[in-house]
Design an enzyme around this catalytic site. Structure first.
Site, PDB file in Angstrom:
ATOM      1  N   GLU A  57      10.867  -8.101  -3.691  1.00 51.03           N
ATOM      2  CA  GLU A  57      11.332  -6.805  -2.754  1.00 51.03           C
ATOM      3  C   GLU A  57      11.368  -6.824  -1.889  1.00 51.03           C
ATOM      4  O   GLU A  57      10.054  -6.079  -1.229  1.00 51.03           O
ATOM      5  CB  GLU A  57      10.972  -5.823  -3.722  1.00 51.03           C
ATOM      6  CG  GLU A  57      11.284  -5.912  -5.279  1.00 51.03           C
ATOM      7  CD  GLU A  57      12.966  -5.056  -5.208  1.00 51.03           C
ATOM      8  OE1 GLU A  57      13.521  -4.763  -4.395  1.00 51.03           O
ATOM      9  OE2 GLU A  57      13.142  -5.072  -6.853  1.00 51.03           O
ATOM     10  N   GLY A 110       6.462  -6.406  -0.775  1.00 48.94           N
ATOM     11  CA  GLY A 110       6.183  -6.205   0.757  1.00 48.94           C
ATOM     12  C   GLY A 110       6.819  -6.954   1.739  1.00 48.94           C
ATOM     13  O   GLY A 110       8.476  -6.832   1.541  1.00 48.94           O
ATOM     14  N   CYS A 129      10.180   1.504   2.209  1.00 52.40           N
ATOM     15  CA  CYS A 129      11.250   0.267   2.314  1.00 52.40           C
ATOM     16  C   CYS A 129      12.881   1.180   2.144  1.00 52.40           C
ATOM     17  O   CYS A 129      13.431  -0.459   3.199  1.00 52.40           O
ATOM     18  CB  CYS A 129      11.377  -0.853   1.787  1.00 52.40           C
ATOM     19  SG  CYS A 129      11.543  -0.125  -0.613  1.00 52.40           S
ATOM     20  N   GLU A 174      11.640  -2.856  11.117  1.00 46.56           N
ATOM     21  CA  GLU A 174      11.535  -2.237  10.368  1.00 46.56           C
ATOM     22  C   GLU A 174      10.676  -1.379  10.950  1.00 46.56           C
ATOM     23  O   GLU A 174       9.289  -1.588  11.440  1.00 46.56           O
ATOM     24  CB  GLU A 174      10.898  -2.346   9.175  1.00 46.56           C
ATOM     25  CG  GLU A 174      11.780  -2.463   8.089  1.00 46.56           C
ATOM     26  CD  GLU A 174      10.413  -2.463   6.978  1.00 46.56           C
ATOM     27  OE1 GLU A 174       9.985  -3.618   6.829  1.00 46.56           O
ATOM     28  OE2 GLU A 174      10.289  -2.426   5.438  1.00 46.56           O
ATOM     29  N   TRP A 234       0.380  -1.329   0.483  1.00 44.94           N
ATOM     30  CA  TRP A 234      -0.107   0.372   0.301  1.00 44.94           C
ATOM     31  C   TRP A 234       1.088   1.435  -0.155  1.00 44.94           C
ATOM     32  O   TRP A 234       0.151   2.719   0.460  1.00 44.94           O
ATOM     33  CB  TRP A 234      -0.931   0.272   1.139  1.00 44.94           C
ATOM     34  CG  TRP A 234      -0.559  -0.827   2.377  1.00 44.94           C
ATOM     35  CD1 TRP A 234       0.131  -1.507   3.125  1.00 44.94           C
ATOM     36  CD2 TRP A 234       0.574   0.721   2.905  1.00 44.94           C
ATOM     37  NE1 TRP A 234       0.177  -1.841   3.935  1.00 44.94           N
ATOM     38  CE2 TRP A 234       1.470  -0.421   4.650  1.00 44.94           C
ATOM     39  CE3 TRP A 234       0.907   1.502   2.928  1.00 44.94           C
ATOM     40  CZ2 TRP A 234       1.772   0.107   5.051  1.00 44.94           C
ATOM     41  CZ3 TRP A 234       1.869   1.822   4.277  1.00 44.94           C
ATOM     42  CH2 TRP A 234       2.489   1.404   5.366  1.00 44.94           C
ATOM     43  N   ASN A 235       1.761   1.476   0.188  1.00 44.27           N
ATOM     44  CA  ASN A 235       3.156   2.603   0.337  1.00 44.27           C
ATOM     45  C   ASN A 235       3.002   3.067  -0.839  1.00 44.27           C
ATOM     46  O   ASN A 235       3.205   4.621  -0.730  1.00 44.27           O
ATOM     47  CB  ASN A 235       3.994   2.394   1.492  1.00 44.27           C
ATOM     48  CG  ASN A 235       5.185   1.306   1.096  1.00 44.27           C
ATOM     49  OD1 ASN A 235       4.924   0.773  -0.876  1.00 44.27           O
ATOM     50  ND2 ASN A 235       6.613   1.556   1.122  1.00 44.27           N
ATOM     51  N   LYS A 295      -2.180  -7.809  -8.251  1.00 39.72           N
ATOM     52  CA  LYS A 295      -3.296  -7.944  -7.079  1.00 39.72           C
ATOM     53  C   LYS A 295      -3.166  -6.885  -5.926  1.00 39.72           C
ATOM     54  O   LYS A 295      -2.050  -7.349  -4.809  1.00 39.72           O
ATOM     55  CB  LYS A 295      -3.187  -9.020  -6.281  1.00 39.72           C
ATOM     56  CG  LYS A 295      -4.341  -9.772  -5.107  1.00 39.72           C
ATOM     57  CD  LYS A 295      -4.095  -8.855  -3.860  1.00 39.72           C
ATOM     58  CE  LYS A 295      -3.385  -9.677  -2.876  1.00 39.72           C
ATOM     59  NZ  LYS A 295      -3.933  -8.356  -1.722  1.00 39.72           N
ATOM     60  N   PRO A 296      -3.372  -5.782  -6.456  1.00 42.27           N
ATOM     61  CA  PRO A 296      -2.900  -4.457  -5.025  1.00 42.27           C
ATOM     62  C   PRO A 296      -3.336  -4.808  -3.226  1.00 42.27           C
ATOM     63  O   PRO A 296      -4.200  -5.642  -3.200  1.00 42.27           O
ATOM     64  CB  PRO A 296      -3.749  -3.454  -5.272  1.00 42.27           C
ATOM     65  CG  PRO A 296      -4.981  -4.375  -6.342  1.00 42.27           C
ATOM     66  CD  PRO A 296      -4.476  -5.662  -6.879  1.00 42.27           C
ATOM     67  N   ALA A 297      -3.379  -4.273  -2.644  1.00 38.08           N
ATOM     68  CA  ALA A 297      -3.030  -4.219  -1.385  1.00 38.08           C
ATOM     69  C   ALA A 297      -4.801  -3.670  -0.626  1.00 38.08           C
ATOM     70  O   ALA A 297      -4.776  -2.885  -1.744  1.00 38.08           O
ATOM     71  CB  ALA A 297      -2.169  -3.121  -0.513  1.00 38.08           C
TER      72      ALA A 297
HETATM   73  P1  NAP Z   1       2.872  -7.219   3.197  1.00 40.99           P
HETATM   74  O1  NAP Z   1       2.082  -7.814   4.941  1.00 40.99           O
HETATM   75  O2  NAP Z   1       3.732  -7.396   3.045  1.00 40.99           O
HETATM   76  O3  NAP Z   1       1.668  -6.910   2.452  1.00 40.99           O
HETATM   77  C1  NAP Z   1       2.047  -6.932   1.135  1.00 40.99           C
HETATM   78  C2  NAP Z   1       1.171  -7.062   0.100  1.00 40.99           C
HETATM   79  O4  NAP Z   1       0.780  -8.720  -0.204  1.00 40.99           O
HETATM   80  C3  NAP Z   1       0.216  -7.318   0.606  1.00 40.99           C
HETATM   81  O5  NAP Z   1      -1.379  -6.786  -0.675  1.00 40.99           O
HETATM   82  C4  NAP Z   1      -0.481  -8.004   1.242  1.00 40.99           C
HETATM   83  O6  NAP Z   1      -2.363  -8.326   1.088  1.00 40.99           O
HETATM   84  C5  NAP Z   1      -0.375  -9.080   0.795  1.00 40.99           C
HETATM   85  N1  NAP Z   1      -0.154 -11.227   1.222  1.00 40.99           N
HETATM   86  C6  NAP Z   1      -0.655 -10.869   3.168  1.00 40.99           C
HETATM   87  N2  NAP Z   1      -0.157 -11.839   3.060  1.00 40.99           N
HETATM   88  C7  NAP Z   1      -0.174 -12.908   1.409  1.00 40.99           C
HETATM   89  C8  NAP Z   1      -0.184 -13.721   1.687  1.00 40.99           C
HETATM   90  N3  NAP Z   1       0.296 -15.422   1.992  1.00 40.99           N
HETATM   91  N4  NAP Z   1      -0.168 -14.259  -0.234  1.00 40.99           N
HETATM   92  C9  NAP Z   1       0.385 -13.648  -1.340  1.00 40.99           C
HETATM   93  N5  NAP Z   1       0.162 -11.771  -0.660  1.00 40.99           N
HETATM   94  C10 NAP Z   1       0.515 -11.842   0.469  1.00 40.99           C
HETATM   95  O7  NAP Z   1       3.837  -5.849   3.289  1.00 40.99           O
HETATM   96  P2  NAP Z   1       2.747  -4.546   3.614  1.00 40.99           P
HETATM   97  O8  NAP Z   1       2.588  -4.557   5.011  1.00 40.99           O
HETATM   98  O9  NAP Z   1       1.765  -4.280   2.841  1.00 40.99           O
HETATM   99  O10 NAP Z   1       4.207  -3.433   3.307  1.00 40.99           O
HETATM  100  C11 NAP Z   1       5.507  -3.040   3.672  1.00 40.99           C
HETATM  101  C12 NAP Z   1       6.516  -3.649   3.426  1.00 40.99           C
HETATM  102  O11 NAP Z   1       6.473  -3.501   2.270  1.00 40.99           O
HETATM  103  C13 NAP Z   1       7.430  -3.824   4.508  1.00 40.99           C
HETATM  104  O12 NAP Z   1       7.626  -4.738   4.971  1.00 40.99           O
HETATM  105  C14 NAP Z   1       8.266  -2.731   3.382  1.00 40.99           C
HETATM  106  O13 NAP Z   1       9.547  -2.782   3.307  1.00 40.99           O
HETATM  107  C15 NAP Z   1       7.853  -3.599   1.887  1.00 40.99           C
HETATM  108  N6  NAP Z   1       8.527  -2.860   1.016  1.00 40.99           N
HETATM  109  C16 NAP Z   1       9.421  -3.194  -0.344  1.00 40.99           C
HETATM  110  C17 NAP Z   1       9.845  -2.876  -1.493  1.00 40.99           C
HETATM  111  C18 NAP Z   1      10.690  -2.970  -1.810  1.00 40.99           C
HETATM  112  O14 NAP Z   1      11.371  -2.336  -3.326  1.00 40.99           O
HETATM  113  N7  NAP Z   1      12.171  -4.013  -1.267  1.00 40.99           N
HETATM  114  C19 NAP Z   1       9.231  -1.208  -1.769  1.00 40.99           C
HETATM  115  C20 NAP Z   1       7.937  -1.210  -0.280  1.00 40.99           C
HETATM  116  C21 NAP Z   1       7.899  -1.635   0.136  1.00 40.99           C
HETATM  117  P3  NAP Z   1      -3.424  -8.373   2.639  1.00 40.99           P
HETATM  118  O15 NAP Z   1      -2.620  -6.478   3.149  1.00 40.99           O
HETATM  119  O16 NAP Z   1      -4.641  -8.161   2.179  1.00 40.99           O
HETATM  120  O17 NAP Z   1      -2.563  -9.261   4.045  1.00 40.99           O
END
Ligand code: NAP
Length: 477
Positions: A250, A228, A284, A381, A151-152, A175-177
């Site tokens: 990522e 994520g 991130c 984080e 979502w960020n 599949k967006p957040a």
């Molecule tokens: P997240 O909880 O891992 O969620 C990311 C996405 O994955 C959401 O759309 C989420 O949907 C989905 N998801 C959750 N559980 C899943 C599963 N079992 N199977 C498939 N999809 C699933 O992360 P977030 O809190 O939204 O985002 C923040 C994180 O992203 C931080 O750790 C940040 O560092 C990282 N990030 C990394 C980068 C990079 O380029 N390295 C860039 C931006 C963000 P639901 O919300 O419905 O669970």
């Protein structure tokens, strides 16, 4: 914006869930309901996979120049719709409008960059051991790509993936957040307006675990690209084993910002403000740990506090706002927990957070020093506008402290001695290092991490490789 609907895009058509289920999307600042989007059933997800599977056969045959033109057209449409897209991002994500506009330019740049890369997917001819034999290598699209995004950066995270996949000749399922699906649906509408054929781009919303599992287990989906948390990334790695799916991950970061004793402190503080407070600290590559040489730590800390006090916290639609709300109550609880535990564990809270109004998720800028590697705030984080400062006595200690994390996404270093900065940067175990710079992300640069921050790269001339497979042709005449 033509055709924009709060429904999923499957095979070029807007679709509700077949069982009528929906999920609410709310504004994190006002808490007002923005829309209800479909919560798709398993069979709906399968129809998106089937649609992408059929469209792949068509899209891969479209000449690269034509694909390139379509992507450039999409980039131009994104820019033309900046006002609508920026308002949508700020409404569902909360970041200040100026940052949303910046995200749109950044996202459009990826479509422009990969429109240029689409026509440069060159193969190779390798000398063989015989005059009657030719060894040729061609690059082909991997197939149907599924993208799961956070979502960020609702537009940018999708753009980084979609642009490269479409340029390579892959079809795409996004599949967006659940917090920020509206921007993704707006982008879906623009792909239709740009003339990208039906089924090449599909956007689906609903339960993450069900959709994730359906995508991961499908033999039609040949690649999953995920941005994520490291925690979910590890689930996807396990799930990918069944169909030996290619992955780009990522994942989370824990970025250090090292301030050497010869740093230009005012530049380091300005870099810190951008690298920490952007998107309310929810990126991130946000600085998670400030590592400051003990000789300059008091000066740096005081200057950072002064700058942090000037930042305005509020609704992202207000032009004076620097820091919007955190995305939700869970985020607020996490940041609060980390600050409280650091304080209990002996850290010094120099600029304490002002109280958060009841029911809101605003978290004001906070500056904490005396951080140690034993503290949770060091290991996790933060994902909030909190500066956690530790000190070091020499370069060896700075490197050891900076690398003291399982993550390896971004790191930053401030020094006026370029020689010293470069040799320190070479020893930092991170995929990206900003030297006297915290604004490091660009379409032409390879974005990505090492260690538990994932693998694969987005953007740059390397980024398209993640969506291609090599085929070797041995030709006997
Ligand atoms: P997240 O909880 O891992 O969620 C990311 C996405 O994955 C959401 O759309 C989420 O949907 C989905 N998801 C959750 N559980 C899943 C599963 N079992 N199977 C498939 N999809 C699933 O992360 P977030 O809190 O939204 O985002 C923040 C994180 O992203 C931080 O750790 C940040 O560092 C990282 N990030 C990394 C980068 C990079 O380029 N390295 C860039 C931006 C963000 P639901 O919300 O419905 O669970």
């Amino acid at each position: 914006m033509k055709n924009f609907r709060f429904e999923c895009l499957i095979n070029g058509m807007w679709r509700a869930s077949s069982d009528g289920k929906t999920t609410p999307v709310t504004n994190p600042s006002s808490k007002k309901l923005l829309a209800n989007v479909p919560s798709l059933s398993k069979s709906d997800v399968q129809s998106a996979i089937d649609s992408a599977g059929k469209a792949f056969e068509l899209w891969r045959e479209i000449p690269a120049r034509k694909r390139s033109d379509l992507l450039l057209g999409l980039a131009n449409l994104i820019i033309a719709h900046t006002d609508t897209l920026a308002a949508t991002i700020t409404a569902e994500q909360g970041k200040p409008l100026a940052e949303s506009r910046g995200e749109i330019t950044y996202a459009a740049n990826y479509f422009r960059w990969f429109s240029e890369e689409a026509v440069r997917i060159n193969g190779d001819i390798i000398p063989s051991d015989s005059n009657s034999k030719r060894i040729m290598v061609i690059k082909q699209p991997i197939g149907v790509v599924a993208a799961i995004t956070p979502w960020n950066f609702p537009l940018a995270m999708l753009a980084r993936k979609m642009a490269a996949a479409l340029a390579a000749g892959c079809s795409f399922i996004a599949k967006p957040a659940p917090e920020t699906p509206l921007t993704a649906l707006a982008l879906a509408a623009l792909t239709l307006e740009a003339g990208i054929p039906a089924g090449v781009v599909n956007v689906i919303t609903g339960d993450a675990e069900m959709i994730g599992a359906a995508l991961m287990h499908s033999p039609t989906v040949r690649k999953v690209t995920f941005t994520g948390s490291t925690e979910v990334g590890k689930i996807l790695i396990r799930q990918s084993a069944e169909t030996v799916k290619k992955l780009t991950l990522e994942l989370g970061g824990n970025a250090p910002l090292v301030v050497c004793d010869d740093a230009d402190i005012s530049k380091a503080v300005e870099g810190a403000v951008f690298g920490k407070f952007r998107n309310a600290g929810q990126t991130c590559i946000c600085v998670n740990r400030f590592l400051v040489h003990e000789k300059v730590a008091p000066q740096f800390t005081d200057a950072l506090i002064t700058r942090a006090k000037q930042l305005v916290v509020g609704d992202g639609m207000n032009s004076a706002t620097d820091i919007g709300p955190l995305i939700n109550n869970d985020a607020l609880a996490k940041v609060t927990r980390l600050v409280e535990s650091a304080s209990r564990e002996g850290a010094k809270v120099n600029l304490p957070p002002a109280p958060t109004p009841a029911g809101s998720t605003f978290f004001p800028p906070t500056v904490i020093s005396n951080i140690t590697p034993q503290m949770s705030i060091w290991k996790e984080e933060i994902f909030g506008p909190v500066c956690a400062i530790a000190t070091f006595a020499n370069d060896e200690e700075a490197i050891a402290l900076a690398n003291n994390t399982p993550h390896g996404l971004a790191a930053y270093l401030y020094s006026t001695n370029l020689n010293r900065a470069l040799s320190l940067a070479e020893r930092l175990d991170f995929g990206m290092v900003g030297i006297n710079d915290t604004s490091i992300s660009a379409a032409q640069a390879p974005f990505g991490g090492i260690k538990e921050s994932g693998f694969g790269r987005e953007g740059s001339k390397y980024g398209i490789d993640d969506y291609l497979v090599l085929k070797y042709l041995s030709v006997q005449s």
